[in-house]
Motif scaffolding. Structure first.
Motif, PDB file in Angstrom:
ATOM      1  N   THR A 533       0.820  -1.213   0.000  1.00 26.75           N
ATOM      2  CA  THR A 533       0.000   0.000   0.000  1.00 26.75           C
ATOM      3  C   THR A 533       0.852   1.260   0.000  1.00 26.75           C
ATOM      4  OG1 THR A 533      -0.137  -0.077   2.417  1.00 26.75           O
ATOM      5  CG2 THR A 533      -1.906  -1.162   1.167  1.00 26.75           C
ATOM      6  N   SER A 534       2.097   1.181   0.428  1.00 26.88           N
ATOM      7  CA  SER A 534       2.945   2.364   0.444  1.00 26.88           C
ATOM      8  C   SER A 534       3.255   2.862  -0.961  1.00 26.88           C
ATOM      9  CB  SER A 534       4.262   2.062   1.177  1.00 26.88           C
ATOM     10  OG  SER A 534       4.968   1.006   0.525  1.00 26.88           O
ATOM     11  N   CYS A 705      -0.711  -4.280   3.362  1.00 19.73           N
ATOM     12  CA  CYS A 705      -0.571  -3.030   4.102  1.00 19.73           C
ATOM     13  C   CYS A 705       0.865  -2.829   4.557  1.00 19.73           C
ATOM     14  CB  CYS A 705      -1.512  -3.040   5.296  1.00 19.73           C
ATOM     15  SG  CYS A 705      -1.537  -1.454   6.163  1.00 19.73           S
ATOM     16  N   THR A 727      -3.959   3.284   4.953  1.00 18.19           N
ATOM     17  CA  THR A 727      -4.219   3.673   3.567  1.00 18.19           C
ATOM     18  C   THR A 727      -5.715   3.862   3.354  1.00 18.19           C
ATOM     19  OG1 THR A 727      -2.305   2.408   2.841  1.00 18.19           O
ATOM     20  CG2 THR A 727      -3.891   3.009   1.147  1.00 18.19           C
ATOM     21  N   SER A 730      -8.940   1.200   3.481  1.00 16.50           N
ATOM     22  CA  SER A 730      -8.694   0.052   4.353  1.00 16.50           C
ATOM     23  C   SER A 730      -9.932  -0.260   5.195  1.00 16.50           C
ATOM     24  CB  SER A 730      -7.499   0.341   5.252  1.00 16.50           C
ATOM     25  OG  SER A 730      -7.774   1.456   6.094  1.00 16.50           O
ATOM     26  N   TYR A 742      -9.696   1.445  -2.931  1.00 16.48           N
ATOM     27  CA  TYR A 742      -8.790   2.596  -2.809  1.00 16.48           C
ATOM     28  C   TYR A 742      -9.147   3.680  -3.828  1.00 16.48           C
ATOM     29  CZ  TYR A 742      -4.542   5.372  -3.399  1.00 16.48           C
ATOM     30  OH  TYR A 742      -3.659   6.406  -3.520  1.00 16.48           O
TER      31      TYR A 742
END
Length: 1481
Positions: A533-534, A705, A727, A730, A742
């Motif tokens: 997710t980063s 995540c 994020t 989530s 997302y």
């Protein structure tokens, strides 16, 4: 009794297209062709042999035509041979007999012939506006009192008569010469008779093209009537053969004799055209232009003629097409027109300013115009006697054309004794006199005869119509003026577009390199993103950049389209093709090229970034990026088609790009947009493409995540039930985030919209393409420069007062040059007195055994000057004469030390001594090109030269007084306050001479073609002025084109060169050129007839020109003559006498007359004044800043203190930096234009230092850019919602520092670029790089190897300083959707469960006492958000300001360094590419 027809008469292309009738039959065949009822011509004109230009080629062509005629007739060849009077194999080929036989076969065929004449009666043309006005300035534009006047002018425009009372007829096979002073109305008459009427307010009277009205010609037969402007405008990267092939292809008739194929016909036509007009040796040579080496000027003129012939025009108007040609080439041009008129039985109308007698006799009729009134229309051979009988007499050896034009000038005409009170004086009196004369009656009778024979004759109309219908292709609409179908046009235009791209490969090469380079850079920035997710934000950034840059880089389409527009408009007027078909061809040809580039771009970017590794995802990505690129190209092309000039199109494009970036949905997600502007996303095609690409990438993507809340120390044993991912999208208790969720929560995007958006993109693409085609067809127009002479505001010269008082009787073209001539002539005696007061020259400049050799590449060399010797004595006016290519200008530049390539040997001496170091400063050089700062007044231009070139110890008052004397000497007193850019050709030439005189040259005055482009009266005025200068002691060396006998007699001495820079004669002319003529006659030349122009005589006998021949080596004769020996003795005597006294010393203690500071102040004042008088430039700056400031401000209107609101403030500043792109594109154009003036004229004159120029250009632009940025700040700062307390620093950076930065960096790039287009491409690419690496779109900690580039990018410090100071130090209050919900373990409150995590990682809880659904906001302060996400720190803003100042200093140094490397030392990076392009032949 009318004369018999000319001896050579040709026949029509459309009827003889298989062999292309560029050959004439003889007189008996002419009689055979003429219809019984046909009227003879009013006059007899000289005819020209068909093998005039290329005798050998025509001889070869005769043989080819003989063989072709046999082969093409096929089975009927035997019948032809039996009917013919000879057999080609049995006796020598006879062109006449062969053509007669083929003509008989054409007569037997059912192909209809056609020809077209023109008749006009009571013709009146009415135009808009005055001929003189005040120059607009920024102050006048902003003055509210001028608004009412502008509204009044719009509602009730000022009208004035341009032409009045014209009547005449031009029959097929006749040539009409249109004569008049500049501004008399010649261009207007030609344009109107060529049926180009849309530029005028109204055209009244009767005009008939045989039985057709002007409306019929416009709608049905537009290709049969053409207007050819004096400039030869062609695609420079097409070869001569490609240019002619295209013209023939678009106008090839459908019905051709013997069923010859279209391809064979086109090839044969091009072959014959290139042969007859001497173009065979340059068939594969680029036509070229000012920057691309191509054919010569004379050859380019012949290309224009051949192109017109290939298009089958029946009536052609040529406007001053001999401008800039020497006498031999000009004669060749008109002789070529004579050939085409006779052979094609066309109607030809020609306007020429300087007409020699041999050239004049090639015409049938002449029309003389006097200030918009027709004062003669009739046979050429009767015009001279007509005006003599009127009461005027010609000057000694004055040509007929000069005489009849001089009669229209009150100061030039000579009244015969006894006629002082009888002759007409005013234009109206002249016109009335002609109407009452016998010739006027004959003209009306000729009109009546023509009207009786041709006007309103149904059978002629029907016959002509049938001929046109036969020319139409099978699927062409019969009512169309185009004879080829749209698919045929599209095919021809697509082939031409490919040829243009092959010839000019630099633009697509730069485009491809830009795309691939950006793909590599962006791909490595986002290198191999993981599925965690980063990387979601970075993945979205990569997807956002993918279509954005491909769309933005297509802005270069705008300038390219404006370059080719004049050519397309001219060719569409010739009915060669629909303009929209050319636009369609451009679109179709560009598609595969764009697909190739985008494929390379997408492959590199997609796999470097590591987007979804599935075939379906990749090909959808490629499809959408390709479609979006096509869509944006179509959009920018639509903008170009919708505006007449590039400046507004570029401004609109700049604002549009900012809107596209802001409303794509990435920088500010759609849910965060204010409702009033959300509709902008609906009309943004990039938004639909971005959504499609984003959901294509994130659909079915499940990201692990990267950061769970809470986690870390103290939370080792916690389960996922009590954690949540940080994020967006989530779900509490899950360690993975759905990509679909997302994008839905972040951007309100849905996977179900993917193919819907693709369909919308297709719709946008089709809409923009249709709009582009529609505007190209119906709205395309070129911006035209105003014909009005402009004066400095506040001045009230007599010219302006007369124009305002008499606008109704002024001429649209009238630049009051005749008045200028009067002013000059009236002051002639006074001028000579003023000249006497000028410093006389006593030193003799000489050159001996001068040779000049230049390298050609590959070890080859060419000798341009061959052992040339001579001298220029004070008080003597020396002419430098020769045909094109003889080396006249080369010699002038070599003597004046203005060449910087090649090898020069020989001596250049002053009084036998070496020339002083400041020789250039002590001489004056009047260039052929009148290069000036266009917004200066005449007085200011002269004073600028005097201030910087006269010695510094001369008081300013004395310099100003001498400038006033120079204005008197040049006859420019009435125009001292006129703007140079609005002057007529004559007055610009006088200004150029005045600028050099204002410098008080001590040694010599060089002039290169001072009479080029002038009419005979203006040329006489200029040479009379030079004669006065010489009589006062000035030494003058002057090259001259097309000199009449009268002009030639003004000179004292002559240096005659032939091709190769070899001397043919140097010495005195003698009274009436007796000495000169006697020399050539003694050496075996033919006798010069009493009425022959000596200048034309010597060019003829020495074999000058492309077509002349001689059996004598006149250079060899000269070398062995007593005269040549005498010249060497004279030079040695001059050296001996000169060496007895001291050498001429340098007058300057330094390189320049003025100090550097004085140079800077003078240049700065000129630049500021030029900007003030360029209101569209300044208003463009201000409007751009206002529009973009408001757009960005209201896009991020009142951003709140949430995470998204804080991010919006960051992006508002980021987008604000992009305004540098359009702003820089605007300022680079005047920067390069001013540099061109310096390089062309001011640098060779040693006027000032290049460093002073660069410093002044930087200093003059910065205040205006600061003003624009200050307004931008006011529109942006408070609307976005920044704190007022942070305004000081923000204004200082945005309003002051940032404009200084982009001004200096854009000028540095412009200094390294050859032109504005390349400068814009390079700057856009550079700015893209620094924006990518400013740390906004890709967080600093994820940049990997590219982190060094962030530290190098100046925008890093701009953005950090602005964002950190404006946004940092505030609290964040998360919006509801930004809060993460975490369920604490049983028995714990939110505060107790999350306190450790908050202590370590920051953030806060909105419900600390709750035991479930803890609402956690991950950021408490903006500092934490900026530091974590963008690596921006609030306390760095002063450091960032200091680093920014360092970059500005570097930029300023770069401007100087780039100017020195690329312009002073000529180390141009693009030279190799340009030379390769120029040598591809």
């Amino acid at each position: 009794m009318r004369a018999s027809p000319p001896a050579i008469v040709g026949f029509e292309f459309s009827k003889f297209s298989n062999l292309n009738p560029l050959f004439s039959v003889m007189a008996d065949d002419a009689a055979h062709r003429q219809s019984p009822g046909r009227k003879h011509r009013l006059s007899d004109a000289r005819s020209v042999d068909v093998d005039f230009f290329d005798p050998e080629g025509v001889s070869e062509l005769r043989r080819e035509l003989s063989r072709a005629s046999e082969g093409q007739l096929g089975t009927q060849a035997k019948d032809f041979e039996s009917e013919s009077s000879h057999t080609v194999h049995e006796e020598p080929f006879n062109l006449e007999t062969t053509l007669r036989g083929i003509m008989e076969r054409l007569d037997e065929s059912d192909i209809q012939r056609r020809e077209l004449g023109v008749m006009f009666k009571d013709l009146r043309v009415v135009g808009l506006g005055a001929t003189a006005s005040h120059q607009a300035t920024l102050g006048s534009f902003l003055n509210p009192f001028n608004i009412s006047g502008a509204i009044k002018q719009f509602r009730h425009p000022v009208l004035r008569d341009i032409l009045q009372g014209f009547e005449g007829v031009v029959r097929p096979g006749e040539m009409l010469l249109v004569l008049g002073s500049p501004g008399a109305g010649c261009t207007t008459l030609l344009r109107v008779l060529a049926n180009q009427r849309h530029e005028y307010h109204s055209v009244e009277g009767t005009t008939h093209y045989d039985s057709f009205s002007p409306a019929d010609i416009e709608n049905l037969y537009r290709g049969d009537v053409q207007y050819c402007p004096e400039d030869d405008v062609h695609f420079p990267t097409l070869t001569v053969e490609q240019t002619l092939t295209f013209a023939a292809k678009t106008r090839t008739p459908h019905k051709r004799p013997d069923e010859e194929s279209r391809d064979v016909h086109i090839k044969r036509m091009v072959h014959i055209l290139t042969t007859v007009f001497g173009l065979r040796h340059v068939r594969n040579t680029f036509v070229g232009d000012a920057s691309i080496r191509g054919v010569s000027g004379g050859e380019k003129k012949r290309v224009s003629i051949a192109e017109t012939l290939a298009t089958l025009s029946r009536l052609t108007c040529w406007d001053n097409s001999t401008r800039g040609l020497d006498a031999a080439t000009a004669l060749e041009f008109v002789q070529a027109l004579r050939i085409t008129t006779d052979i094609g039985n066309q109607s030809t109308l020609v306007s020429i300013y300087q007409v020699g007698e041999s050239l004049y006799r090639l015409f049938n009729k002449v029309c003389v115009i006097y200030e918009g009134r027709m004062v003669y229309f009739g046979p050429v051979e009767r015009a001279r006697q007509y005006f003599i009988d009127m009461g005027y007499e010609p000057a000694n050896r004055q040509t007929t054309s000069d005489f009849i034009v001089a009669v229209t000038d009150p100061n030039e005409r000579i009244v015969r004794v006894g006629f002082e009170n009888k002759v007409p004086r005013t234009p109206s009196e002249f016109a009335d006199y002609f109407q009452k004369s016998q010739l006027g009656a004959d003209n009306r009778a000729d009109i009546d005869s023509y009207e009786h024979e041709h006007v309103n004759k149904d059978h002629k109309r029907k016959s002509y119509r049938q001929s046109v219908v036969q020319d139409h292709a099978r699927h062409t609409r019969r009512q169309s003026p185009y004879i080829t179908s749209i698919p045929m046009q599209a095919r021809a235009l697509m082939i031409r577009r490919v040829q243009i791209l092959k010839g000019g490969f630099l633009a697509p090469l730069i485009e491809m390199m830009s795309f691939v380079s950006l793909a590599i850079i962006i791909g490595t920035i986002y290198w191999r993103l993981s599925d965690q997710t980063s990387t979601f934000f970075s993945r979205g950034g990569a997807v956002f950049f993918s279509p954005l840059f491909s769309a933005v880089l297509t802005m270069a389409e705008i300038s390219a389209l404006y370059t080719q527009r004049p050519i397309i408009l001219r060719q569409s007027r010739a009915a060669m093709y629909h303009p929209f078909v050319d636009a369609l061809a451009l679109t179709l040809v560009d598609m595969p090229i764009t697909f190739f580039i985008i494929t390379m771009y997408s492959i590199v970017l997609y796999f470097f970034v590591g987007l979804r590794q599935e075939a379906g995802n990749f090909f959808f990505f490629l499809l959408v990026v390709f479609l979006m690129t096509l869509t944006m190209k179509a959009f920018f092309r639509t903008l170009a088609a919708g505006f007449a000039s590039p400046a507004p199109a570029q401004s609109v494009a700049g604002v549009t790009v900012l809107g596209i970036i802001a409303y794509t949905g990435y920088t500010i997600p759609q849910p965060s947009m204010i409702g009033a502007l959300k509709w902008l996303t609906w009309i943004n095609p990039v938004r639909y493409g971005f959504e499609a690409l984003l959901v294509n990438e994130f659909h079915a993507l499940t990201g692990q995540c990267s950061v769970l809340v809470p986690s870390g120390p103290g939370y080792d044993g916690i389960t996922a039930v009590n954690q949540v991912c940080n994020t967006v999208g989530s779900i509490t208790g899950q360690t993975v985030v759905s990509g679909d969720r997302y994008v839905e929560e972040s951007f309100a995007y849905s996977f179900s919209h993917m193919w819907r958006n693709f369909g919308i993109l297709v719709g946008f693409n089709l809409f923009f393409i249709f709009t582009y085609l529609f505007l190209t067809e119906f709205s395309s127009s070129s911006s035209r420069q105003s014909s009005a002479m402009l004066f400095k505001r506040g001045s009230k010269p007599s010219v302006l007062q007369e124009a305002e008082a008499e606008v109704k009787s002024s001429d649209i073209e009238k630049s009051t040059s005749s008045t200028g001539s009067r002013s000059f002539i009236k002051q002639k005696d006074r001028s000579r007195v003023s000249v006497v007061e000028a410093p006389a020259m006593t030193d003799v400049f000489s050159w001996q055994h001068l040779n000049y050799t230049v390298p050609l590449g590959r070890g080859n060399q060419r000798k341009l000057l061959d052992n040339v010797s001579g001298y220029v004595a004070p008080g003597k006016l020396t002419a430098l004469v020769g045909s094109s290519g003889a080396g006249k200008t080369t010699l002038l530049n070599t003597l004046a030390q203005r060449v910087d390539t090649g090898v020069i040997t020989g001596d250049r001496l002053i009084n036998g001594h070496p020339i002083p170091p400041d020789f250039q400063a002590q001489t004056g050089y009047v260039q052929q090109m009148d290069s000036h700062e266009p917004r200066s007044t005449v007085r200011e231009a002269l004073l600028f030269s005097a201030k910087l070139r006269q010695p510094a110890n001369v008081p300013l008052s004395e310099k100003k007084a001498y400038v006033e004397e120079c204005l008197k000497m040049c006859g420019l007193e009435a125009y001292a306050d006129a703007i140079v850019g609005s002057l007529s050709v004559e007055h610009r030439k006088r200004t150029t001479i005045g600028v050099e005189l204002a410098a008080k040259p001590r040694l010599l005055l060089f002039l290169d073609e001072p009479t080029s482009g002038l009419d005979a009266q203006s040329a006489w005025a200029i040479l009379s002025f030079l004669r006065g200068l010489a009589d006062s002691g000035q030494a003058i060396l002057c090259t001259i084109h097309q000199p009449s006998a009268e002009l030639f007699g003004v000179f004292d001495r002559l240096l005659l060169l032939r091709k190769g820079g070899q001397t043919v004669y140097f010495g005195d002319l003698g009274h009436h050129c007796v000495t000169l003529i006697d020399y050539f006659q003694r050496q075996g030349a033919r006798e010069c007839s009493p009425d022959e122009n000596p200048a034309e005589y010597i060019l003829d006998v020495t074999g000058a020109g492309a077509t002349a021949q001689t059996d004598k080596d006149w250079h060899d004769i000269w070398k062995n003559s007593a005269e040549a020996l005498g010249v060497q003795e004279e030079i040695e005597q001059i050296h001996a006498e000169g060496r007895s006294r001291a050498a001429v010393q340098a007058t300057y203690k330094s390189e320049f007359a003025a100090s550097w500071g004085y140079q800077f102040v003078t240049l700065f004042a000129r630049d500021c004044q030029a900007h003030w008088r360029y209101p569209s430039y300044l208003i463009g700056k201000v409007a751009l800043n206002i529009a973009t400031g408001l757009l960005i401000g209201f896009t991020f209107f009142k951003a709140d203190d949430s995470i998204q609101g804080t991010q919006n403030k960051v992006f508002s500043i980021f987008i604000a930096t992009i305004i540098a792109v359009p702003s820089s594109n605007l300022l680079q154009v005047p920067f390069i234009a001013m540099r061109s003036v310096y390089e062309i004229r001011e640098r060779p004159s040693r006027m000032y230092s290049w460093t002073a120029l660069v410093a002044s250009q930087i200093s003059a632009d910065i205040p205006w850019n600061i003003l624009g940025s200050s307004i931008f700040f006011l529109c942006l700062f408070w609307t976005v919602g920044f704190s007022t307390g942070r305004g000081g620093y923000t204004y200082f950076v945005i309003g002051v520092i940032f404009p200084i930065y982009y001004t200096t960096i854009s000028q540095a790039i412009a200094a390294a670029s050859p032109d504005a287009e390349i400068a814009a491409l390079l700057f856009n690419f550079f700015l893209t790089l620094v924006i990518v690496f400013d740390g906004v779109f890709q967080p600093y900690h994820q940049l990997g190897w590219w982190k060094w580039m962030v530290r190098l990018s100046p925008f890093t410090y701009f953005v950090e300083g602005l964002v950190g100071q404006a946004v940092g130090g505030f609290d964040i209050n998360c919006a509801a959707k930004e809060l993460m919900q975490v369920n604490p373990p049983s028995g714990q409150t939110c505060q107790s469960f999350l306190s450790t995590y908050i202590t370590n990682n920051g953030g806060f809880i909105t419900n600390p006492n709750a035991s479930s659904a803890c609402e956690y906001c991950q950021y408490r302060t903006t500092d934490a958000f900026l530091g974590t996400t963008f690596n921006i720190k609030y306390n760095h803003h002063w450091r960032d300001l200091g680093l920014t100042l360092v970059y500005i200093v570097f930029n300023i140094a770069a401007v100087f360094c780039c100017t020195y490397i690329f312009r002073i030392q000529k180390g141009n990076l693009f030279r190799a590419l340009k030379q390769r392009l120029a040598h591809r032949k």
